[in-house]
Design an enzyme around this catalytic site. Structure first.
Site, PDB file in Angstrom:
ATOM      1  N   LYS A   1       0.809  -1.213   0.000  1.00  0.00           N
ATOM      2  CA  LYS A   1       0.000   0.000   0.000  1.00  0.00           C
ATOM      3  C   LYS A   1       0.846   1.269   0.000  1.00  0.00           C
ATOM      4  O   LYS A   1       2.037   1.242   0.290  1.00  0.00           O
ATOM      5  CB  LYS A   1      -0.996  -0.027   1.171  1.00  0.00           C
ATOM      6  CG  LYS A   1      -2.166  -0.960   0.843  1.00  0.00           C
ATOM      7  CD  LYS A   1      -3.304  -0.895   1.821  1.00  0.00           C
ATOM      8  CE  LYS A   1      -4.421  -1.830   1.306  1.00  0.00           C
ATOM      9  NZ  LYS A   1      -5.485  -2.005   2.290  1.00  0.00           N
TER      10      LYS A   1
ATOM     11  N   ARG B   1      -3.505  -9.992   5.153  1.00  0.00           N
ATOM     12  CA  ARG B   1      -3.855 -10.051   3.724  1.00  0.00           C
ATOM     13  C   ARG B   1      -2.674  -9.537   2.910  1.00  0.00           C
ATOM     14  O   ARG B   1      -2.327  -8.366   3.007  1.00  0.00           O
ATOM     15  CB  ARG B   1      -5.110  -9.209   3.485  1.00  0.00           C
ATOM     16  CG  ARG B   1      -5.639  -9.239   2.056  1.00  0.00           C
ATOM     17  CD  ARG B   1      -6.899  -8.397   1.945  1.00  0.00           C
ATOM     18  NE  ARG B   1      -7.404  -8.344   0.587  1.00  0.00           N
ATOM     19  CZ  ARG B   1      -6.934  -7.518  -0.327  1.00  0.00           C
ATOM     20  NH1 ARG B   1      -5.964  -6.687  -0.052  1.00  0.00           N
ATOM     21  NH2 ARG B   1      -7.448  -7.527  -1.541  1.00  0.00           N
TER      22      ARG B   1
HETATM   23  C1  7PM Z   1      -6.094  -1.095  -5.974  1.00  0.00           C
HETATM   24  C2  7PM Z   1      -5.989  -0.331  -4.817  1.00  0.00           C
HETATM   25  C3  7PM Z   1      -6.402  -2.413  -5.921  1.00  0.00           C
HETATM   26  C4  7PM Z   1      -6.215  -0.894  -3.599  1.00  0.00           C
HETATM   27  C5  7PM Z   1      -6.593  -2.979  -4.694  1.00  0.00           C
HETATM   28  C6  7PM Z   1      -6.525  -2.210  -3.562  1.00  0.00           C
HETATM   29  C7  7PM Z   1      -8.145  -4.560   1.567  1.00  0.00           C
HETATM   30  C8  7PM Z   1      -9.170  -5.388   1.125  1.00  0.00           C
HETATM   31  C9  7PM Z   1      -8.329  -4.326  -0.561  1.00  0.00           C
HETATM   32  C10 7PM Z   1      -7.852  -4.516   2.956  1.00  0.00           C
HETATM   33  C11 7PM Z   1      -9.605  -6.115   3.250  1.00  0.00           C
HETATM   34  C12 7PM Z   1      -5.396  -3.581  -1.936  1.00  0.00           C
HETATM   35  C13 7PM Z   1      -6.673  -2.809  -2.199  1.00  0.00           C
HETATM   36  N1  7PM Z   1      -7.619  -3.915   0.500  1.00  0.00           N
HETATM   37  N2  7PM Z   1      -9.890  -6.168   1.948  1.00  0.00           N
HETATM   38  N3  7PM Z   1      -9.269  -5.227  -0.216  1.00  0.00           N
HETATM   39  N4  7PM Z   1      -8.607  -5.318   3.760  1.00  0.00           N
HETATM   40  N5  7PM Z   1     -10.312  -6.876   4.108  1.00  0.00           N
HETATM   41  O1  7PM Z   1      -4.380  -2.885  -1.746  1.00  0.00           O
HETATM   42  O2  7PM Z   1      -6.978  -3.801   3.454  1.00  0.00           O
HETATM   43  O3  7PM Z   1      -5.361  -4.796  -1.997  1.00  0.00           O
HETATM   44  S1  7PM Z   1      -8.118  -3.822  -2.170  1.00  0.00           S
END
Ligand code: 7PM
Length: 359
Positions: free
Chosen positions: A298, A333
């Site tokens: 992130k 995750r």
């Molecule tokens: C683009 C930007 C694609 C951000 C995907 C993302 C989380 C999640 C996501 C989290 C839970 C990523 C995010 N982040 N589900 N889904 N917790 N429970 O960085 O932090 O994966 S999507």
């Protein structure tokens, strides 16, 4: 006035410290003090560091604080994911399988090739992921929304193949129709970044599905959430928000023992907010649900490392996963499952030795 309890002053092991230490949620981490944070009307009015030996007396008569204390100390039962049981007395890894068309973090890689996507998912499980989280909708800041029919078409065949191969699959979606199709295809956990708040049908669909549900905090919608997010006290606001979503889920017929909570790193948070949530993470054990942390690749990592691009954030991702483990998070995750598993196994080796009596 509301009082919040944050476990702190972690210790190696409980030996010789009867009554002076407590075990965090039945896991591998022990602590010796609790920060009691008092809040009045959304403002912190006091913070007191209380030794574990004095906690019962300090919160006596405050039913809400007593419930939080019981929840902090209660072991988290294993998650039932279809046929599989996932133990939560140690940190487990949720591997990310991104089936979105955009190129952020592996997106677009398996476009139109469900068999290749499914083998990538099976490989994550072989690398040690207890759960593989399949997502077909980008929730990245500024992303366009995806039509649910397209999202189902993208995720369902992949979920079916992985579930048939014995993998515990979770579905990362905000849409009730996608939840239904995914569970029909064999998904055993619903992971919703809107905490069942985006789609008016999702509470009812998740209740009927009967599987565990991860409720993630966010503030604002994906398009605008990163434009100057503001909080009074981010830690306490996110805690209260998750408490409300737990209540909404329970009211819809989803038992609390099916719920998982997640502070939602990066979802409507500035760098300082993310750091405060990570530093204060152990607070969330007071909600009594398994804690899920997603910080892999992130922006926070880029922000703290001279703007490292997304494909160069492995070190920071592993550092934050280990931080989560140290704070007692049960589920991490991550994109880089093999590397994170190695880090977690080494961490667990250190913990196991510390927790082995010498005398
Ligand atoms: C683009 C930007 C694609 C951000 C995907 C993302 C989380 C999640 C996501 C989290 C839970 C990523 C995010 N982040 N589900 N889904 N917790 N429970 O960085 O932090 O994966 S999507």
């Amino acid at each position: 006035m509301k009082r919040y309890l944050r476990p702190t002053a972690f210790v190696d092991a409980p030996f010789g410290l009867d009554g002076r230490v407590a075990r965090l949620a039945g896991g591998l981490v022990w602590f010796s003090a609790v920060e009691i944070i008092a809040d009045e009307g959304g403002r912190r009015v006091s913070s007191e560091l209380v030794p574990v030996s004095d906690i019962a007396a300090a919160i006596a008569g405050d039913g809400e604080a007593e419930a939080a204390w019981r929840r902090i100390c209660a072991p988290r039962p294993s998650l039932r994911l279809g046929e599989r049981m996932v133990r939560l007395d140690q940190p487990q890894v949720m591997g990310i399988l991104n089936l979105t068309p955009d190129s952020f973090s592996d997106g677009g890689r398996y476009l139109g090739d469900p068999a290749a996507a499914a083998s990538a998912g099976v490989a994550l499980a072989a690398d040690g992921a207890a759960i593989v989280d399949v997502g077909g909708e980008s929730t990245r800041p500024g992303a366009a929304t995806v039509w649910e029919g397209d999202e189902i078409e993208r995720v369902a065949p992949v979920i079916r193949a992985m579930a048939a191969g014995g993998v515990a699959v979770s579905i990362d979606t905000r849409k009730a129709a996608v939840m239904e199709a995914a569970v029909g295809a064999g998904a055993a956990l619903i992971n919703d970044v809107s905490a069942l708040g985006y789609d008016p049908r999702s509470l009812e669909v998740a209740a009927r599905a009967g599987c565990p549900v991860a409720l993630m905090h966010h503030k604002g919608d994906p398009k605008t959430m990163q434009q100057d997010p503001r909080y009074g006290d981010v830690l306490l606001e996110v805690y209260d928000w998750l408490e409300d979503r737990i209540a909404a889920a329970e009211a819809a017929g989803i038992a609390r023992d099916r719920l998982i909570v997640d502070p939602g790193i990066g979802f409507g948070k500035a760098l300082r907010h993310n750091l405060q949530l990570l530093n204060g993470l152990a607070l969330f054990h007071g909600l009594g649900c398994p804690l899920l942390l997603g910080a892999s690749r992130k922006r926070i990592i880029g922000a703290l490392s001279n703007e490292a691009p997304v494909d160069q954030r492995l070190g920071g991702s592993v550092a934050l996963a280990l931080h989560g483990a140290q704070m007692g998070a049960q589920l991490l995750r991550v994109h880089d499952v093999a590397e994170t598993m190695q880090a977690i196994r080494v961490w667990r080796g250190l913990r196991d030795e510390a927790l082995t009596p010498i005398f």
